[in-house]
Design a protein around this motif. Structure first.
Motif, mmCIF file in Angstrom:
data_model
loop_
_atom_site.group_PDB
_atom_site.id
_atom_site.type_symbol
_atom_site.label_atom_id
_atom_site.label_comp_id
_atom_site.label_asym_id
_atom_site.label_seq_id
_atom_site.Cartn_x
_atom_site.Cartn_y
_atom_site.Cartn_z
ATOM 1 N N LEU A 1 -5.106 1.459 -5.060
ATOM 2 C CA LEU A 1 -4.893 0.760 -3.781
ATOM 3 C C LEU A 1 -5.615 1.458 -2.630
ATOM 4 O O LEU A 1 -5.897 0.852 -1.595
ATOM 5 N N ILE A 2 -5.917 2.745 -2.826
ATOM 6 C CA ILE A 2 -6.618 3.495 -1.777
ATOM 7 C C ILE A 2 -8.005 2.891 -1.532
ATOM 8 O O ILE A 2 -8.502 2.882 -0.400
ATOM 9 N N VAL A 3 -8.608 2.341 -2.594
ATOM 10 C CA VAL A 3 -9.932 1.706 -2.441
ATOM 11 C C VAL A 3 -9.832 0.555 -1.435
ATOM 12 O O VAL A 3 -10.657 0.428 -0.521
ATOM 13 N N PHE B 1 0.814 -1.211 0.000
ATOM 14 C CA PHE B 1 0.000 0.000 0.000
ATOM 15 C C PHE B 1 0.857 1.275 0.000
ATOM 16 O O PHE B 1 0.782 2.079 -0.930
ATOM 17 N N TYR B 2 1.704 1.428 1.022
ATOM 18 C CA TYR B 2 2.424 2.703 1.152
ATOM 19 C C TYR B 2 3.345 2.939 -0.046
ATOM 20 O O TYR B 2 3.295 3.982 -0.692
ATOM 21 N N PHE B 3 4.187 1.934 -0.350
ATOM 22 C CA PHE B 3 5.103 2.120 -1.481
ATOM 23 C C PHE B 3 4.385 2.036 -2.828
ATOM 24 O O PHE B 3 4.931 2.422 -3.846
ATOM 25 N N GLY B 4 3.159 1.510 -2.823
ATOM 26 C CA GLY B 4 2.364 1.499 -4.059
ATOM 27 C C GLY B 4 1.799 2.877 -4.352
ATOM 28 O O GLY B 4 1.828 3.360 -5.478
ATOM 29 N N VAL B 5 1.316 3.538 -3.324
ATOM 30 C CA VAL B 5 0.723 4.875 -3.501
ATOM 31 C C VAL B 5 1.805 5.959 -3.518
ATOM 32 O O VAL B 5 1.697 6.946 -4.253
ATOM 33 N N VAL C 1 -9.359 1.891 2.055
ATOM 34 C CA VAL C 1 -10.615 2.413 2.629
ATOM 35 C C VAL C 1 -11.489 1.254 3.106
ATOM 36 O O VAL C 1 -12.055 1.287 4.208
ATOM 37 N N LEU C 2 -11.569 0.182 2.272
ATOM 38 C CA LEU C 2 -12.365 -0.984 2.672
ATOM 39 C C LEU C 2 -11.800 -1.591 3.962
ATOM 40 O O LEU C 2 -12.549 -1.999 4.851
ATOM 41 N N GLY C 3 -10.471 -1.656 4.029
ATOM 42 C CA GLY C 3 -9.829 -2.185 5.236
ATOM 43 C C GLY C 3 -10.134 -1.319 6.447
ATOM 44 O O GLY C 3 -10.436 -1.831 7.534
ATOM 45 N N ALA C 4 -10.095 0.010 6.239
ATOM 46 C CA ALA C 4 -10.379 0.933 7.353
ATOM 47 C C ALA C 4 -11.825 0.782 7.824
ATOM 48 O O ALA C 4 -12.122 0.913 9.023
#
Lengths: 411, 217
Positions: free
Chosen positions: B73-75, B56-60, B78-81
């Protein structure tokens, strides 16, 4: 004798003409060849006569098929040892090596770093061993003409899988039909499934003995269809346990499974009219590690001695460890999994076992919910088609008439 | 005998787990708790760094120039959050959305995979001529027998898994033949797997006697 002499003369003339032509050709080839070592050639192989490149059909535009005619010098035991394939962007013309093929091979698929819609050129060099006059040998790379420009194209549909679509549409249509029929109140028969019929009795036994019920939903996450099926059965088990006021525990090895199991049980307890009886700590997480999970569940089985244990979901090497411990603890055990390698252990150690698809059918059998019943009937329709197809296919293949398998085999 | 503390810890934990064969005891409970605790912590770290940091972090926010950020990946994040909304009872119902997404997406993704690999291709592989010949054109009795068994086993096994028709009469007889084939298969698989488990046991014994005690050369 009179005939043999003119024939010998004729052969000698052809041999001289052939040799002189071969020498002319060698001279032209040598001029264009990338000679790795400087030495006087004794035999120089001929280049690839032609190279063609074309888009690989039915793909996402990420591959190009490169084919070439074999070098006339490429024969068994000959000097040609292989081919080297080059690629260039059509607008730059700078060739780079993308791979090698051994002798007698005449095609390759360029599936790396191919961008759809970009024109590429391909060239194939013949790699050959040249024997020098002094007996030493060198390796030659003799280039071909490049192919015409070709670009990879993205295809929306993979026509190789057309029959999969056809069979899928037929079975899906039947499933929708049976679901609608079930919704309208149509009678959908489902045969008895032994293990599932025993659910109520098994939980009743735990109630009478005043002991717990354990439900083990396997070790896979919610992206495994077996776990989903197991959780669906948990819903029914939870409802019965709530009704009988028997303590049900669900040790999980995945956090997502824990959350889903909690939601499912909460709903089951509410439907049974006992929402207050549900406690979140009935469903708890142990660890993702397979054998640590097995060790922990084993420990709980031995210490708490549940009267009934359900194993429903995806199991692997821990299946016998768990079920044997449960057996030794005197619990009545009902298992269900679609892992063929683990079914023998459950069959050996458990009182009832749901074999493969019975696990998926159990949910419909228990709930009698029209959508699930219709779906089950639709799947049976598909199995009916497969049975008929196998019977016909074997008869026709034995009679050597038609190969029906071509309508079912999907690559 | 080994002087390596790591080998000693491994050996004592192995013996602790084996002690369960006698009965439940404090030594086993200790080993079990260590095993569960260490593995849960280990997997937490693996999942956190693999998913949250590396993917996630290095992807975004790519660390190298020239790599396009993967904003989709933010989607997932958000689903995880949304899963964490369970911690607030008044909006805990929102945590069902990512669950629904996972279950639905999984069903969709695997639908064609299973339909093709577990259905169509197996049907195709069963459609073989019952009369088999050798490469020389002679009758091949072993291959013929094998093909007939595959046909009967598949056909009757499929009948057993027919749920919307009662198993009685000829249909029930075929289903019984099917379950017979299944049980023979299970028996063979049982024996095979037990042998592979024996090799695991041998591996542990080898660790104890060779690496720990040094009794084996």
């Amino acid at each position: 004798m009179n005939v043999r002499r003119p024939l010998c003369l004729l052969f000698a003339v052809f041999a001289i003409v052939g040799l002189s032509r071969a020498q002319d050709g060698d001279g032209a080839d040598t001029a264009s060849a990338e000679i790795i070592a400087e030495a006087a050639p004794v035999i120089s192989p001929l280049p690839v006569p032609s190279v063609t490149a074309s888009d690989v059909p039915n793909d996402d535009g990420s591959a190009i098929l490169v084919e070439w005619e074999l070098s006339p010098s490429d024969s068994v035991g000959g000097a040609v040892v292989g081919y080297r394939i080059y690629r260039a962007f059509a607008d730059s013309g700078v060739f780079v090596v993308i791979g090698n093929r051994s002798a007698r091979q005449n095609s390759t698929v360029n599936g790396e770093e191919v961008e759809p819609g970009v024109d590429y050129l391909y060239r194939v060099d013949v790699l050959a061993v040249r024997t020098n006059a002094d007996g030493s040998s060198d390796t030659l790379a003799i280039p071909s003409q490049s192919s015409v420009p070709v670009a990879a194209v993205v295809q929306w549909f993979n026509t190789d899988r057309l029959w999969a679509l056809i069979w899928f549409v037929i079975i899906a249509a039947a499933t929708i039909y049976f679901i609608e029929k079930a919704k309208r109140g149509g009678n959908i028969y489902v045969r008895k499934i032994g293990g599932i019929d025993a659910v109520d009795d098994a939980i009743g036994r735990a109630t009478e003995m005043g002991r717990k019920v354990f439900f083990v939903p396997g070790i896979q996450d919610m992206n495994d269809v077996q776990t989903i099926a197991g959780i669906a059965i948990l819903g029914r088990v939870g409802a019965v346990a709530a009704e009988y006021e028997t303590r049900l525990e669900v040790p999980t090895s995945r956090s997502m499974v824990m959350v889903t199991a909690r939601e499912t049980l909460k709903e089951s307890y509410s439907k049974a009219g006992r929402p207050d009886s549900f406690q979140e700590d009935q469903v708890y997480y142990l660890t993702d590690e397979q054998f640590a999970y097995a060790a922990a569940v084993d420990g709980r089985i031995v210490r708490e001695r549940p009267a009934t244990i359900f194993y429903m979901g995806a199991f692997f090497a821990e299946s016998l460890i768990l079920s044997e411990t449960g057996n030794a603890a005197g619990a009545i055990q009902i298992a269900g999994t679609a892992e063929p390698t683990q079914l023998p252990f459950f069959v050996a150690a458990c009182d009832y076992t749901l074999l493969g698809e019975e696990l998926f059918a159990a949910s419909a059998y228990l709930s009698r919910e029209p959508r699930q019943l219709g779906s089950l009937k639709g799947q049976d329709f598909g199995k009916g088609i497969f049975l008929l197809a196998i019977l016909l296919g074997v008869i026709l293949a034995t009679a050597n008439l038609i190969d029906l398998s071509q309508y079912f085999r999907i690559n | 005998m080994s002087l390596d503390i790591g080998v000693w810890i491994g050996a004592l934990l192995t013996l602790g787990i084996f002690s369960f064969l006698y009965r439940d005891n404090p030594f086993y409970k200790l080993c079990e708790s260590i095993f569960v605790g260490v593995s849960a912590g280990y997997w937490f770290c693996v999942f956190f760094f693999d998913n949250m940091v590396r993917k996630f972090y290095f992807g975004v926010f790519p660390s190298e120039a020239g790599i396009e950020p993967k904003y989709f990946l933010i989607v997932g994040a958000v689903l995880g959050a949304l899963m964490l909304t369970r911690l607030i009872p008044s909006i805990g119902w929102i945590s069902r959305w990512p669950l629904s997404f996972i279950v639905g997406a999984t069903a969709g993704l695997y639908m064609m995979l299973f339909f093709v690999s577990n259905g169509l291709n197996q049907v195709a592989d069963t459609m073989l001529p019952l009369y088999r010949e050798t490469a020389g054109g002679d009758f091949d009795p072993a291959e013929t027998l094998g093909t007939i068994l595959v046909f009967i086993g598949t056909f009757t096994g499929l009948i057993y898994f027919f749920f919307s028709k009662e198993h009685k009469g000829l249909f029930g007889g075929a289903a019984r033949v099917g379950i017979f084939f299944l049980m023979v298969t299970f028996g063979a698989a049982f024996g095979y797997t037990v042998m592979s488990r024996m090799s695991l046991l041998i591996g542990r014994m080898d660790f104890l006697f060779r690496d720990w005690l040094g009794l084996l050369g």
